[in-house]
Structure formats: structure tokens, C-alpha cells
Design a protein around this motif. Structure first.
Motif, PDB file in Angstrom:
ATOM      1  N   VAL A  16      81.337  89.612  87.645  1.00  0.00           N
ATOM      2  CA  VAL A  16      82.949  88.926  87.325  1.00  0.00           C
ATOM      3  C   VAL A  16      84.039  90.132  87.254  1.00  0.00           C
ATOM      4  O   VAL A  16      84.718  90.022  87.736  1.00  0.00           O
ATOM      5  CB  VAL A  16      83.231  87.931  86.050  1.00  0.00           C
ATOM      6  N   ILE A  17      83.535  91.025  86.084  1.00  0.00           N
ATOM      7  CA  ILE A  17      84.611  91.844  86.129  1.00  0.00           C
ATOM      8  C   ILE A  17      84.873  93.368  86.857  1.00  0.00           C
ATOM      9  O   ILE A  17      85.932  93.594  87.314  1.00  0.00           O
ATOM     10  CB  ILE A  17      84.055  93.376  84.658  1.00  0.00           C
ATOM     11  N   LEU A  18      83.361  92.712  87.368  1.00  0.00           N
ATOM     12  CA  LEU A  18      83.732  94.535  88.711  1.00  0.00           C
ATOM     13  C   LEU A  18      84.508  93.944  89.521  1.00  0.00           C
ATOM     14  O   LEU A  18      85.270  94.557  90.091  1.00  0.00           O
ATOM     15  CB  LEU A  18      82.259  94.422  88.562  1.00  0.00           C
TER      16      LEU A  18
ATOM     17  N   LEU B  68      86.156  96.237  78.445  1.00  0.00           N
ATOM     18  CA  LEU B  68      85.834  96.050  79.578  1.00  0.00           C
ATOM     19  C   LEU B  68      84.424  96.359  80.307  1.00  0.00           C
ATOM     20  O   LEU B  68      83.618  96.152  80.665  1.00  0.00           O
ATOM     21  CB  LEU B  68      86.784  95.487  80.571  1.00  0.00           C
ATOM     22  N   MET B  69      84.813  97.930  80.845  1.00  0.00           N
ATOM     23  CA  MET B  69      84.488  98.473  81.503  1.00  0.00           C
ATOM     24  C   MET B  69      83.152  99.279  80.845  1.00  0.00           C
ATOM     25  O   MET B  69      81.872  99.834  81.700  1.00  0.00           O
ATOM     26  CB  MET B  69      85.583 100.063  82.049  1.00  0.00           C
ATOM     27  N   GLN B  70      83.338  99.462  79.389  1.00  0.00           N
ATOM     28  CA  GLN B  70      81.631  99.371  78.194  1.00  0.00           C
ATOM     29  C   GLN B  70      81.184  98.174  78.697  1.00  0.00           C
ATOM     30  O   GLN B  70      79.506  98.692  78.887  1.00  0.00           O
ATOM     31  CB  GLN B  70      82.533  99.524  76.615  1.00  0.00           C
ATOM     32  N   LYS B  71      81.382  97.090  79.137  1.00  0.00           N
ATOM     33  CA  LYS B  71      80.333  95.777  79.053  1.00  0.00           C
ATOM     34  C   LYS B  71      80.012  96.146  80.432  1.00  0.00           C
ATOM     35  O   LYS B  71      78.793  95.635  80.735  1.00  0.00           O
ATOM     36  CB  LYS B  71      81.737  94.509  79.508  1.00  0.00           C
ATOM     37  N   VAL B  72      80.815  96.609  81.753  1.00  0.00           N
ATOM     38  CA  VAL B  72      79.740  96.988  82.900  1.00  0.00           C
ATOM     39  C   VAL B  72      78.920  98.109  82.327  1.00  0.00           C
ATOM     40  O   VAL B  72      77.811  97.580  83.928  1.00  0.00           O
ATOM     41  CB  VAL B  72      81.371  97.266  83.708  1.00  0.00           C
ATOM     42  N   LEU B  73      79.571  99.017  82.200  1.00  0.00           N
ATOM     43  CA  LEU B  73      78.397 100.111  81.827  1.00  0.00           C
ATOM     44  C   LEU B  73      76.810 100.111  81.197  1.00  0.00           C
ATOM     45  O   LEU B  73      75.998 100.463  81.130  1.00  0.00           O
ATOM     46  CB  LEU B  73      79.003 101.259  82.114  1.00  0.00           C
ATOM     47  N   GLY B  74      77.544  99.178  80.257  1.00  0.00           N
ATOM     48  CA  GLY B  74      76.203  98.974  78.843  1.00  0.00           C
ATOM     49  C   GLY B  74      76.169  99.857  78.351  1.00  0.00           C
ATOM     50  O   GLY B  74      74.914 100.754  77.226  1.00  0.00           O
ATOM     51  N   CYS B  75      77.145 100.636  77.998  1.00  0.00           N
ATOM     52  CA  CYS B  75      77.243 101.718  76.727  1.00  0.00           C
ATOM     53  C   CYS B  75      77.956 102.088  75.727  1.00  0.00           C
ATOM     54  O   CYS B  75      78.591 101.279  75.766  1.00  0.00           O
ATOM     55  CB  CYS B  75      76.841 103.410  78.017  1.00  0.00           C
ATOM     56  N   ARG B  76      77.610 102.921  74.642  1.00  0.00           N
ATOM     57  CA  ARG B  76      78.868 103.440  73.888  1.00  0.00           C
ATOM     58  C   ARG B  76      79.888 104.092  74.999  1.00  0.00           C
ATOM     59  O   ARG B  76      80.323 104.609  75.774  1.00  0.00           O
ATOM     60  CB  ARG B  76      78.443 104.644  73.261  1.00  0.00           C
TER      61      ARG B  76
ATOM     62  N   GLN C  52      92.023  91.161  82.788  1.00  0.00           N
ATOM     63  CA  GLN C  52      92.260  89.537  81.969  1.00  0.00           C
ATOM     64  C   GLN C  52      93.772  88.575  82.698  1.00  0.00           C
ATOM     65  O   GLN C  52      93.990  87.754  81.333  1.00  0.00           O
ATOM     66  CB  GLN C  52      92.285  90.585  80.411  1.00  0.00           C
ATOM     67  N   LYS C  53      94.362  89.300  83.384  1.00  0.00           N
ATOM     68  CA  LYS C  53      96.089  88.969  83.517  1.00  0.00           C
ATOM     69  C   LYS C  53      95.944  88.294  85.018  1.00  0.00           C
ATOM     70  O   LYS C  53      96.816  87.882  85.601  1.00  0.00           O
ATOM     71  CB  LYS C  53      97.249  89.807  83.225  1.00  0.00           C
TER      72      LYS C  53
END
Lengths: 327, 457
Positions: free
Chosen positions: B126-128, B192-200, B281-282
Motif C-alpha cells: 500500500v505504501i509503495l 514509511l520507507m523503512q517499513k517498505v525496505l524492512g531495515c534500519r 499519509q495525506k
């Protein structure tokens, strides 16, 4: 706003320039020049003046009449060559000998190769070596320091290294020599008869410190020269102190400081990479010591630099910067 | 002084962040906007509107023209006048969508409020999708479509997302302003981007912007997302270069010819993080950006940071800022090291526009070229460890093999070589040409190899 400049990036510049770099070298040479003038007086001023004026004139004349190109004397590199040549000559050198030295330095060593940046050999050293071979009497008849700060009892003498060389060749040992030499080791180390520019190690090192501070030169080349000379002297001297001179003596005499800090670091005739620079420095140190211990010339610094100048194109070809992402 | 920085080369130009205290102002709407279809790296977008159409702000007006491409949205409400060919900054003709501005009405579903939305969607697809639909592209300079960069090829994994707040180009302060004024949004965008990539995630900011470091640290602490760190970097150009930033933060180098993802890193600019926040988000697509108006002939009271609608002509912004100042000899879009000289002030702004920089002749003029004195300052300055003096010589000798062997294709065109050359040799000008030739040869060779492989099949 009638017209806009449109050109590719970068749009700003560090505003360094060749003449700024050369000006820094001149500032760095100033302390040593000041000391040499104080010690050798008017005759040294004359040598300096003739040398600088001749170098600038020769470059100007060649660009104007032979090459028919815009003059390059504004970059001050001819002034630097003139100063270095003068500092490598005895203060008693006649003006016409100085002029011939300048002619060879600029005319032969620099301009025939295409001017600044193109020459293989260090111009000032080429000039000096030419004079050393052509006019050995003027070039080895060193005057002991006597100038504005001391009484005018000019003593004609030889440099510590050449005096020592003669002594060793005639069969005496270093301790005999030191006993017989006027003033002994102390005098040798404080007032050094020799090329005018070598008289004060402190002044040379102060100037070199300025160059380091201004980031004009890097320390690799002088450091590797000093280290190599020190190491070789240390080994030979500890094996036979009567036949081989010691570390401090070899570092302080025979133009090692002047040569290592100001001549071997010449951009054009030294390698561009750090590794190349270190090898170049080790080479110079090694050749100097071989000439001093086993050769017939007493000093060897000029020859060592010229010989290593020949190797620079190869060092530049072999040694490169470490590249990003390619290891 | 921070010890964290890249390991090879670099220069220290005066940072001249004179406009650092100019808070972001919203620029008035221009009468007409011209929206380019080529605002990103990759295929131009395909217009989906025609003359006479009524559009609202945030409505799609052009669709991606390929895999590496991006949506383009109308930045204003009004009437489409047509698809016109217009000159860009450099004077090249590019199709633009001309829209006459009427009022300021936004498309439905766009949240224009200031309320901070901190909840991260649980589904990364969804984010992507929202990032793609929002037309988000990298705003650090390259304008690479963000959704492509956040979706690594199969088998490639990112272990660190680096948010680039270095802003190492002198003069520019737009990134600084958004970091100080909108740190919360940037941190949510990063999360948000961190969530997509799954990293620190590491946010890197140069230490000449301590207020930005403080603001971001406070936001990170307040919002409480795990594994986000704010790092103060030494001031050194080109710290914000992707490869240099990866070296500074992770002490890792991207192999020649590879992408940052091959070194486990994805780099996104702070302005991109803000755009990602707004898109996800918006529901607000990328139709505005921040731009600095600055220069050495511009008094500080006339310097600005503007929030502008993309497609606003440069000349309109220049008028709003009081016209071209006395003494300006060059107008630059972008920073003084890598920005482009503007030959056409009527050009429209694009997503990646970051500044209008006025420089006097004294600041920008190149002195006449003289002989190379082999000082090596160019090699010392090159952040890629290349030898610009050598590349310049090989280019003049027409030695393509030598150029490739000496890695001309690795040049990032940062300008450090020419900046530091005491002889004013046009190193980068020539190296750019050489790089173009060598890249052409490399591509042709790859194409030939591919064709040969196909033939065998």
C-alpha cells in the motif's frame, strides 16, 4: 542584466593559482634567504639578485623571441627557480657563472621541454650540477660564513663533507679529521660552510613547516628521504664509526634539508601518488648515502634528485590513487 | 568536529548558508504554470489531458511512460491550454502541459490539514503504491522515481536506509529549512520507507546544521519509531553524494558499476522523505517543493526559501523575489558545484528544482588556463579516487581504452577537480565528454554481447 554567463559546473573555484602556490614557496624560502644574507652579506645578495633576474629574463626572452607565446613569468615559477639556484651556490660565485647556471636551468632544463609542468629534471638542480661539473673551482671553493652578523674575516675553506672526504681518502679516520678540523663537530653543526641556502637548518625547517601548513607540499617525500639517510647512516656508522659518518651529520650537511624539503618536493619532477613519493624519497636517500660513502663526490644530493627525477614517469605509471569501490 | 565522513578526496568550499534563517514562505500562484513531462530520470510521462480540460490541483495529468518513470500531477486548478513545446533550463525543447490558473481547488481525497499522521500502514505494498501514485521522485538532484528505488530487484536486500540531509552544496538551505520546520513529517516519511525496505534507518546531516540535527533527534525521540538514528557528519563536499554518504555512514563502498542496493544501502533525500509522507499519509501528490533564492549579490533581506508549485516559471519566482539583483552574472539552478547555469529564465520549475542562485562575475569567473604543474590537487580532491589530470590527458590523446582503464566512467561529476585546479584547466568539462564517449562504448559492447548471446540461442 544584459548577458548571462552560461557554462558547465562547477560554478565556483577555490581560487588557488600557480602564482599563489609559487608565492607560498617564496615566503617559505624567506627565512633561509634572510639568514644566508645576514651571514654572507653583499656577495650573497648579488648572487640572489643575479640568479632571480637571469632566470626571469631567460624565460621571458625565450617565450618572446623563440616560442612567440604569451609570457609565463607572471606565474612566479622562474623566481622560485632563481632563488633555489642561488641558494645552491656559494656566495662567492661570480655573476657570470650565476647567469650561465640560470641559462641552463631555465633555458635547457625547463623551456626546451615546454615550460612549467613539462620538464623532467628539476631546473635549479640541473643548473647547479652543470656549474658543478663545468666550473669546479668556483663551485667547491666555499667561503666560511662571514657576513653582516660577524666580523669580516672571510675564511676560504671547503665544506665539511668535502673536507672529510679528502681526509678519508688520504687515509685518516673520522676522529683524526675531527681533531684536526677547526672548531670540531660543534662548529660543523652550527655554521656550515657550503651552499648559501644551507646555512640554517632551523630556517629551512620553519619555511617547510609553512608549506605544510598551507598544504602546498606533503610530508611523504622529505620524510622518506630523511628516514632512509638516517637508517643507512645508523647501520654503517654503528658498524664502523671511524670510516662512516653518523646520522645527524649526514642529515645536516650537504644540502639534505634544502634538497629534501624544497627541491625533491617540486611538483613537476616528483611523483603524484603517495606510494610513488615514498619510493622516490627512499631512492634519493639511498643514492645520496651510496655517493657519500662509496662515490667520489662528497655531497650527492643534487645527483640523487636528478637520478630519481628520471624514474618519476615510471612511478607515475605504476602507482595510482586508491579508487572508490574498486578493491 | 564530527569524525564521520567519507574516506577519499573531498573539498571544503565556504558554505555560504546566508539564507539559513529565511523561514519557508508560500509563493503566490502564478497566472500560468508549465508542467514538464520530463521531470524525472527515465521515460517521459505521457499526458492524459488535452486542451480545454478543467483540472484540479493534485489531479493526474500525465502517466508513467515506462518502468522507470513517474506520474505527473497538476500543481494548480484551472484550464489546460495545451501541450506545448517549451525550452527547459538549458534551452532544450521539452513538451510541457500549459495550465491557466483559476482559483485553488484541490482534487478529492487530499488532506491539506497540518495534522500529523503518525500511524504507518501495515501493508508495505500500500505504501509503495501510494508513493508511485503520488509521483514521488528523488529530490536530492537525480530525480530517480522513488517507488523504483524502494523496490529492489529480487535477491537484493537493503540493510540500511540512509536519509540524506547533508545538503553539502554551498548556498542552498531549503533542505535545512524543512529539517528545522517539518522534522516530524520527515521522520514519519523515513519510517514509511523503512517499513517498505524492512531495515534500519540513519538520517545523516552535516554538522554545520546543528539546529536540524537537534530538531530531527527530538522528533525521533518523540515519535518513537524503532531503529532510526540521526547522525551528525563532518562538513565536507560532496558528502551528500550517494556513494560518499554510504561510505561515511556505513564505511562501505559501492562497487564500480553497481548500485547502492548492491552495498545494502538505499539513499533518499530529506525532501523526498517529506514528499513520501505527504503522498502516503495525506494522499497529497508531489506538486510543491522548497527552493532557495540566494546569491553573493543578493542582500540577506532579499533572500528567501519558497514553497512553490511545480511548473511555476523561474522568471515569476525571480520577480516575486524582487528581480535579478545588481551585479548578477550567472543564474544557477541548484548548487554552485553541480547546479546548472540557467540560459533561459522563462523555463519552468520541475520537481527537482532546489534553488535560484545569483553569482557575480567575481565569484564565478574562471581564470585563463595555464600549464598543468602536476601538483596533484585534483587527485587529492577526487572523491572517487580518480586522477583527473590523467583523464584529461587521455581525453586529449583520444585514448578511449586508457580512459576506461583509469575509470573515467566512475566520475560523479561533483566538480572537485576543477574547483581545486590552480591552473584552471577545464578538467571536468573534458572528463564529462570523455565519460560520455566511454559510456557509449561500454553500452555498445554490452548490447553486442547480448545480441551475440541471443544469436547462440
Amino acid at each position: 542584466m544584459d548577458k548571462l554567463i552560461v557554462s558547465p559546473s562547477p560554478h565556483i573555484h577555490a581560487r588557488t593559482s600557480t602564482s599563489v602556490i609559487m608565492r607560498d614557496v617564496i615566503i617559505a624560502l624567506a627565512p633561509a634567504i634572510l639568514v644566508s644574507v645576514l651571514f654572507y652579506g653583499w656577495s650573497e645578495l648579488l648572487v640572489l639578485g643575479v640568479s632571480v633576474a637571469s632566470c626571469v629574463f631567460v624565460e621571458w626572452a625565450i617565450t618572446k623571441w623563440l616560442l612567440r607565446r604569451p609570457s609565463t613569468i607572471g606565474d612566479l615559477s622562474a623566481v622560485v627557480t632563481g632563488l633555489l639556484l642561488a641558494m645552491n651556490l656559494p656566495a662567492t660565485t661570480p655573476w657570470w657563472v650565476v647567469f650561465i647556471g640560470a641559462l641552463v636551468a631555465i633555458g635547457v632544463a625547463k623551456m626546451t621541454f615546454g615550460g612549467l609542468g613539462q620538464n623532467v629534471f628539476n631546473p635549479a638542480i640541473t643548473g647547479r650540477v652543470f656549474l658543478l661539473i663545468s666550473f669546479p673551482t668556483y663551485m667547491t671553493d666555499w667561503t666560511m660564513p662571514s657576513g653582516f652578523v660577524r666580523s669580516v674575516d672571510a675564511v676560504s675553506g671547503s665544506t665539511p663533507l668535502s673536507a672529510l672526504k679528502e681526509a678519508l681518502m688520504s687515509g685518516s679516520t673520522i676522529s683524526d679529521f675531527v681533531a684536526g678540523y677547526d672548531g670540531g663537530w660543534r662548529a660543523l653543526l652550527t655554521d656550515i660552510g657550503g651552499s648559501a641556502g644551507e646555512i640554517s637548518a632551523i630556517a629551512l625547517l620553519v619555511g617547510f613547516g609553512y608549506l605544510l601548513l598551507r598544504k602546498v607540499v606533503k610530508i611523504w617525500i622529505p620524510l622518506s628521504i630523511f628516514a632512509t639517510i638516517a637508517l643507512i647512516s645508523l647501520i654503517f656508522n654503528s658498524v664502523d664509526p671511524e670510516a662512516y659518518t653518523g646520522v645527524l651529520f649526514n642529515l645536516k650537511t650537504g644540502g639534505v634539508i634544502l634538497g629534501a624539503c624544497f627541491m625533491a618536493t617540486d611538483y613537476v619532477t616528483s611523483p603524484m601518488s603517495r606510494t610513488g613519493g615514498i619510493i622516490y624519497g627512499i631512492g634519493i636517500g639511498f643514492i645520496v648515502m651510496m655517493i657519500r660513502y662509496f662515490g667520489s663526490y662528497p655531497e650527492g644530493m643534487s645527483f640523487a634528485i636528478l637520478i630519481m627525477n628520471c624514474v618519476v614517469p615510471l612511478l607515475n605509471k605504476w602507482f595510482h590513487q586508491k579508487k572508490y569501490g574498486r578493491n | 568536529m564530527s569524525k564521520i565522513t567519507f574516506r577519499i578526496g573531498g573539498v571544503h568550499p565556504d558554505d555560504n548558508k546566508i539564507s539559513r534563517n529565511c523561514a519557508i514562505e508560500t509563493l503566490p500562484l502564478p497566472p500560468t504554470v508549465y508542467v514538464s513531462v520530463s521531470q524525472h530520470i527515465g521515460a517521459p510521462a505521457k499526458p492524459v489531458v488535452a486542451a480545454g480540460d478543467k483540472v484540479k490541483a493534485g489531479q493526474v495529468i500525465a502517466e508513467p511512460g515506462g518502468f522507470v518513470s513517474a506520474f505527473v500531477h497538476s500543481p494548480v486548478s484551472g484550464t489546460v491550454k495545451g501541450i506545448v513545446s517549451r525550452k527547459d533550463l538549458a534551452g532544450r525543447p521539452v513538451p510541457h502541459i500549459e495550465i491557466a490558473v483559476e482559483g485553488d481547488e484541490w482534487a478529492e481525497g487530499i488532506d491539506l490539514s497540518d495534522t500529523l499522521v503518525t500511524e504507518i500502514p501495515s501493508d508495505k505494498a500500500v505504501i509503495l503504491e501510494k508513493i508511485k501514485a503520488g509521483g514521488v521522485v528523488g529530490l536530492g538532484g537525480a530525480t530517480f522515481p522513488t517507488h523504483v528505488k524502494l523496490n529492489p530487484a529480487p535477491g537484493k536486500v537493503a540493510d540500511c536506509l540512509i536519509i540524506n540531509g547533508a545538503e553539502c552544496e554551498p548556498w542552498l538551505t531549503s533542505d535545512f529549512r524543512i529539517m528545522v520546520e517539518r522534522p516530524d513529517e520527515i521522520v514519519v516519511g523515513a519510517a514509511l520507507m523503512q517499513k517498505v525496505l524492512g531495515c534500519r534507518c540513519v538520517i545523516g546531516v552535516e554538522e554545520n546544521k546543528p539546529e536540524a540535527v537537534e530538531a530531527l533527534k527530538a522528533s525521533v525521540a518523540k515519535l518513537g519509531y524503532p531503529d532510526i538514528q540521526v547522525l551528525s557528519l563532518r562538513k565536507r563536499y560532496p558528502q551528500g553524494g550517494e556513494k560518499q554518504l554510504i561510505d561515511a555512514v556505513l564505511h562501505r563502498q559501492v562497487r564500480s558499476g553497481c548500485l547502492p542496493i548492491d552495498a545494502g544501502a538505499v539513499v533518499q533525500n530529506v525532501a523526498t522523505a517529506l514528499a513520501v509522507y505527504e503522498a502516503v499519509q495525506k494522499n497529497r501528490p508531489l506538486v510543491t517543493n522548497t527552493l532557495t533564492v540566494t546569491g553573493d549579490c543578493l542582500p540577506v533581506e532579499r533572500q528567501h526559501n519558497y514553497l512553490f508549485r511545480i511548473g511555476t516559471p523561474l522568471s515569476f519566482i525571480m520577480e516575486q523575489a524582487g528581480g535579478v539583483p545588481e551585479g548578477a552574472a550567472k543564474i544557477i539552478s541548484g548548487g554552485p558545484m553541480m547546479g546548472k547555469a540557467v540560459s533561459n529564465v522563462d523555463a519552468a520549475t520541475v520537481k527537482g528544482s532546489s534553488s535560484i542562485l545569483y553569482l557575480t562575475e567575481a565569484a564565478t569567473k574562471r581564470n585563463p588556463q595555464s600549464n598543468c604543474i602536476r601538483c596533484g590537487k585534483c587527485s587529492d580532491a577526487c572523491p572517487m579516487g580518480l586522477e583527473p589530470f590523467l583523464l584529461n590527458r587521455l581525453y586529449k590523446a583520444g585514448d578511449a581504452d586508457g580512459l576506461e582503464k583509469n575509470a573515467v566512467q566512475d566520475c560523479i561529476e561533483c566538480g572537485c577537480c576543477l574547483y581545486s585546479c590552480p591552473a584552471y584547466i577545464p578538467l571536468l568539462d573534458n572528463i564529462r565528454q570523455a565519460k560520455g564517449q566511454v559510456m557509449g562504448i561500454i553500452r555498445a559492447r554490452a548490447a553486442a554481447a547480448k545480441a551475440a548471446a541471443e544469436a547462440v540461442k
